[in-house]
Design a protein around this motif. Structure first.
Motif, PDB file in Angstrom:
ATOM      1  N   PRO A   1      -5.460  12.089  -6.212  1.00 50.00           N
ATOM      2  CA  PRO A   1      -5.771  10.784  -5.615  1.00 50.00           C
ATOM      3  C   PRO A   1      -6.754  10.966  -4.468  1.00 50.00           C
ATOM      4  O   PRO A   1      -6.769  12.005  -3.800  1.00 50.00           O
ATOM      5  CB  PRO A   1      -4.410  10.291  -5.111  1.00 50.00           C
ATOM      6  CG  PRO A   1      -3.612  11.532  -4.899  1.00 50.00           C
ATOM      7  CD  PRO A   1      -4.070  12.506  -5.942  1.00 50.00           C
ATOM      8  N   THR A   2      -7.563   9.962  -4.237  1.00 52.89           N
ATOM      9  CA  THR A   2      -8.642  10.092  -3.260  1.00 52.89           C
ATOM     10  C   THR A   2      -8.146  10.352  -1.849  1.00 52.89           C
ATOM     11  O   THR A   2      -8.866  10.942  -1.035  1.00 52.89           O
ATOM     12  CB  THR A   2      -9.510   8.821  -3.260  1.00 52.89           C
ATOM     13  OG1 THR A   2      -8.662   7.683  -3.024  1.00 52.89           O
ATOM     14  CG2 THR A   2     -10.215   8.648  -4.584  1.00 52.89           C
ATOM     15  N   TRP A   3      -6.916   9.938  -1.537  1.00 54.58           N
ATOM     16  CA  TRP A   3      -6.426  10.080  -0.159  1.00 54.58           C
ATOM     17  C   TRP A   3      -5.672  11.393   0.068  1.00 54.58           C
ATOM     18  O   TRP A   3      -5.195  11.654   1.143  1.00 54.58           O
ATOM     19  CB  TRP A   3      -5.513   8.903   0.200  1.00 54.58           C
ATOM     20  CG  TRP A   3      -4.351   8.749  -0.741  1.00 54.58           C
ATOM     21  CD1 TRP A   3      -3.155   9.391  -0.686  1.00 54.58           C
ATOM     22  CD2 TRP A   3      -4.302   7.910  -1.887  1.00 54.58           C
ATOM     23  NE1 TRP A   3      -2.357   9.008  -1.737  1.00 54.58           N
ATOM     24  CE2 TRP A   3      -3.043   8.095  -2.483  1.00 54.58           C
ATOM     25  CE3 TRP A   3      -5.202   7.015  -2.469  1.00 54.58           C
ATOM     26  CZ2 TRP A   3      -2.661   7.413  -3.647  1.00 54.58           C
ATOM     27  CZ3 TRP A   3      -4.827   6.352  -3.607  1.00 54.58           C
ATOM     28  CH2 TRP A   3      -3.568   6.547  -4.182  1.00 54.58           C
ATOM     29  N   GLU A   4      -5.561  12.244  -0.975  1.00 55.64           N
ATOM     30  CA  GLU A   4      -4.828  13.508  -0.854  1.00 55.64           C
ATOM     31  C   GLU A   4      -5.791  14.673  -0.676  1.00 55.64           C
ATOM     32  O   GLU A   4      -6.851  14.733  -1.313  1.00 55.64           O
ATOM     33  CB  GLU A   4      -3.967  13.753  -2.099  1.00 55.64           C
ATOM     34  CG  GLU A   4      -2.755  12.851  -2.211  1.00 55.64           C
ATOM     35  CD  GLU A   4      -1.545  13.412  -1.470  1.00 55.64           C
ATOM     36  OE1 GLU A   4      -1.657  14.515  -0.881  1.00 55.64           O
ATOM     37  OE2 GLU A   4      -0.496  12.751  -1.471  1.00 55.64           O
ATOM     38  N   GLU A   5      -5.425  15.624   0.172  1.00 55.54           N
ATOM     39  CA  GLU A   5      -6.167  16.872   0.299  1.00 55.54           C
ATOM     40  C   GLU A   5      -5.667  17.838  -0.772  1.00 55.54           C
ATOM     41  O   GLU A   5      -4.469  17.957  -1.004  1.00 55.54           O
ATOM     42  CB  GLU A   5      -5.954  17.484   1.683  1.00 55.54           C
ATOM     43  CG  GLU A   5      -6.564  16.683   2.823  1.00 55.54           C
ATOM     44  CD  GLU A   5      -8.078  16.724   2.811  1.00 55.54           C
ATOM     45  OE1 GLU A   5      -8.634  17.712   2.292  1.00 55.54           O
ATOM     46  OE2 GLU A   5      -8.695  15.766   3.308  1.00 55.54           O
TER      47      GLU A   5
ATOM     48  N   LYS B   1       1.598   4.228  -3.260  1.00 54.47           N
ATOM     49  CA  LYS B   1       0.921   5.496  -2.991  1.00 54.47           C
ATOM     50  C   LYS B   1       1.897   6.673  -2.892  1.00 54.47           C
ATOM     51  O   LYS B   1       1.534   7.808  -3.196  1.00 54.47           O
ATOM     52  CB  LYS B   1       0.096   5.400  -1.702  1.00 54.47           C
ATOM     53  CG  LYS B   1      -1.206   4.640  -1.869  1.00 54.47           C
ATOM     54  CD  LYS B   1      -2.054   4.726  -0.615  1.00 54.47           C
ATOM     55  CE  LYS B   1      -3.395   4.041  -0.813  1.00 54.47           C
ATOM     56  NZ  LYS B   1      -4.254   4.132   0.383  1.00 54.47           N
TER      57      LYS B   1
ATOM     58  N   ASP C   1      -8.958   6.734  -7.805  1.00 58.52           N
ATOM     59  CA  ASP C   1      -8.386   5.724  -6.934  1.00 58.52           C
ATOM     60  C   ASP C   1      -7.837   4.620  -7.836  1.00 58.52           C
ATOM     61  O   ASP C   1      -8.604   3.811  -8.360  1.00 58.52           O
ATOM     62  CB  ASP C   1      -9.451   5.156  -5.993  1.00 58.52           C
ATOM     63  CG  ASP C   1      -8.872   4.147  -5.007  1.00 58.52           C
ATOM     64  OD1 ASP C   1      -7.696   3.758  -5.185  1.00 58.52           O
ATOM     65  OD2 ASP C   1      -9.582   3.755  -4.071  1.00 58.52           O
TER      66      ASP C   1
ATOM     67  N   THR D   1      -2.753   6.358 -12.936  1.00 58.66           N
ATOM     68  CA  THR D   1      -3.018   7.567 -12.178  1.00 58.66           C
ATOM     69  C   THR D   1      -3.593   8.689 -13.027  1.00 58.66           C
ATOM     70  O   THR D   1      -3.891   9.753 -12.509  1.00 58.66           O
ATOM     71  CB  THR D   1      -1.707   8.076 -11.546  1.00 58.66           C
ATOM     72  OG1 THR D   1      -0.795   8.435 -12.591  1.00 58.66           O
ATOM     73  CG2 THR D   1      -1.071   7.004 -10.666  1.00 58.66           C
TER      74      THR D   1
ATOM     75  N   GLU E   1     -10.988  13.079  -9.301  1.00 59.05           N
ATOM     76  CA  GLU E   1     -10.473  12.219  -8.230  1.00 59.05           C
ATOM     77  C   GLU E   1     -10.353  10.794  -8.767  1.00 59.05           C
ATOM     78  O   GLU E   1     -11.284  10.277  -9.380  1.00 59.05           O
ATOM     79  CB  GLU E   1     -11.414  12.238  -7.029  1.00 59.05           C
ATOM     80  CG  GLU E   1     -11.416  13.549  -6.267  1.00 59.05           C
ATOM     81  CD  GLU E   1     -12.186  13.421  -4.965  1.00 59.05           C
ATOM     82  OE1 GLU E   1     -11.755  12.642  -4.090  1.00 59.05           O
ATOM     83  OE2 GLU E   1     -13.228  14.083  -4.829  1.00 59.05           O
TER      84      GLU E   1
ATOM     85  N   ALA F   1       0.819  -1.210   0.000  1.00 58.43           N
ATOM     86  CA  ALA F   1       0.000   0.000   0.000  1.00 58.43           C
ATOM     87  C   ALA F   1       0.854   1.261   0.000  1.00 58.43           C
ATOM     88  O   ALA F   1       0.613   2.193  -0.755  1.00 58.43           O
ATOM     89  CB  ALA F   1      -0.946  -0.009   1.198  1.00 58.43           C
ATOM     90  N   THR F   2       1.884   1.299   0.836  1.00 60.84           N
ATOM     91  CA  THR F   2       2.728   2.484   0.907  1.00 60.84           C
ATOM     92  C   THR F   2       3.704   2.555  -0.253  1.00 60.84           C
ATOM     93  O   THR F   2       4.107   3.638  -0.664  1.00 60.84           O
ATOM     94  CB  THR F   2       3.518   2.505   2.231  1.00 60.84           C
ATOM     95  OG1 THR F   2       4.289   1.295   2.327  1.00 60.84           O
ATOM     96  CG2 THR F   2       2.573   2.580   3.409  1.00 60.84           C
TER      97      THR F   2
ATOM     98  N   HIS G   1       0.586  11.895  -6.386  1.00 61.08           N
ATOM     99  CA  HIS G   1       0.198  13.143  -5.743  1.00 61.08           C
ATOM    100  C   HIS G   1      -0.627  13.980  -6.718  1.00 61.08           C
ATOM    101  O   HIS G   1      -0.683  13.677  -7.911  1.00 61.08           O
ATOM    102  CB  HIS G   1       1.445  13.920  -5.300  1.00 61.08           C
ATOM    103  CG  HIS G   1       2.339  13.155  -4.382  1.00 61.08           C
ATOM    104  ND1 HIS G   1       2.006  12.856  -3.082  1.00 61.08           N
ATOM    105  CD2 HIS G   1       3.569  12.599  -4.579  1.00 61.08           C
ATOM    106  CE1 HIS G   1       2.973  12.170  -2.510  1.00 61.08           C
ATOM    107  NE2 HIS G   1       3.932  11.990  -3.407  1.00 61.08           N
TER     108      HIS G   1
END
Length: 312
Positions: A131-135, A115, A149, A156, A147, A111-112, A119
């Protein structure tokens, strides 16, 4: 859960077809380590994030990594991947060193591992891929945010072939257009078309994993009322009267249905093709001309080509 990481040291030219081979083999994530990323000129006006470690990249060529679940069929799957990659030379695709290695990682490490490469990136005047996990906070009021995932291993949205397609869509999509996206993958082109004002988008892919991935991303971006995702072989069963057909796939596949695209696209409509390596540019261009398309524009980025044709 245990995962097996397959690492292929290859060329830029072979990245797209090898990624497709890995997807079809059931890869649950793909990482592309290209040393050109280290020397690219970057600007900070779009708020992009780049924290690249040179130790993560090869000295030459490109490394493509994918992740497969460890099961009793793993050895057979790896053998099939190797054979498919070797067969790319039959299409005059340079596979370079083609050094392939296998290692085992656990789910948390996987996972890491992928990811950290992904960005927010502004890919055109209007679109930013997030990406869905980025602000991410939009820089401009008219900025369009897609967005994604990529957990289903369909990229990407920042590969040159995708970027050129989205730029081509910006130049051609009009409000109310009917569009067909052949080989939709993650669904990013269909999502972009919907955000640009298309009234109906058919997002088609033969791979059922791609279809599921695209459906998830279409729902995530709230364009499910415009985009219909379906499993389909190229343009089979598509009726004429389409404003735009876009295809970001291998040149060899584009050449198979150029005439069919001409019968589907209405007069003054567009056929946008990408996924084309430089060596295949003239072949695709001539096929589009022979099918009745006037070449409006050829876009080139790195070693890749996209062509915009207008049906006469």
């Amino acid at each position: 859960m245990k995962w097996s990481e397959i690492s292929i040291h290859t060329t830029n030219e072979a990245v797209e077809p090898i990624s497709n081979i890995l997807h079809e083999a059931g890869a649950s994530g793909v990482v592309i380590e290209d040393p050109l990323e280290l020397v690219k000129e970057r600007t900070d006006k779009f708020g992009e994030i780049y924290q690249l470690d040179p130790n993560d990249y090869p000295d030459e060529g490109v490394v493509v990594k994918a992740y497969l679940t460890v099961n009793s069929f793993l050895n057979e799957t790896v053998d099939e991947i190797k054979e498919s990659i070797n067969n790319l030379v039959l299409y005059n695709i340079d596979i370079g060193k083609n050094n392939i290695s296998i290692s085992e990682v656990n789910e948390e490490e996987w996972a890491t591992a992928w990811k950290k490469y992904y960005h927010p990136v502004k890919i055109s005047e209007r679109f930013t891929i997030v990406p869905t996990w980025e602000e991410y906070t939009p820089v401009h009021s008219d900025e369009l945010i897609i967005e994604l995932d990529p957990g289903m291993a369909f990229g990407t949205g920042t590969h040159p072939t995708t970027v050129m397609c989205i730029q081509a869509l910006e130049r051609t999509v009009k409000k109310g257009d009917k569009l067909v996206d052949v080989g939709t993958g993650s669904g990013v082109l269909s999502i972009a078309a919907a955000m640009l004002g298309a009234a109906h988008v058919a997002a088609l892919d033969l791979d059922e994993v791609a279809v599921e991935s695209a459906r998830q991303n279409v729902t995530l971006n709230k364009v499910h009322d415009v985009v219909n995702v379906a499993q389909n072989n190229l343009l089979d069963g598509i009726e004429s009267g389409v404003d735009i057909v876009v295809a970001n796939i291998l040149a060899e596949i584009i050449l198979r249905f150029t005439n069919e695209a001409a019968s589907v696209v209405k007069q003054n409509g567009y056929f946008i093709t990408s996924g084309i390596i430089q060596q295949k540019k003239q072949d695709v261009k001539q096929a589009m001309i022979d099918a009745g398309f006037q070449i409006e524009e050829i876009i080139e980025m790195e070693d890749w080509v996209a062509i915009i044709g207008k049906r006469q």
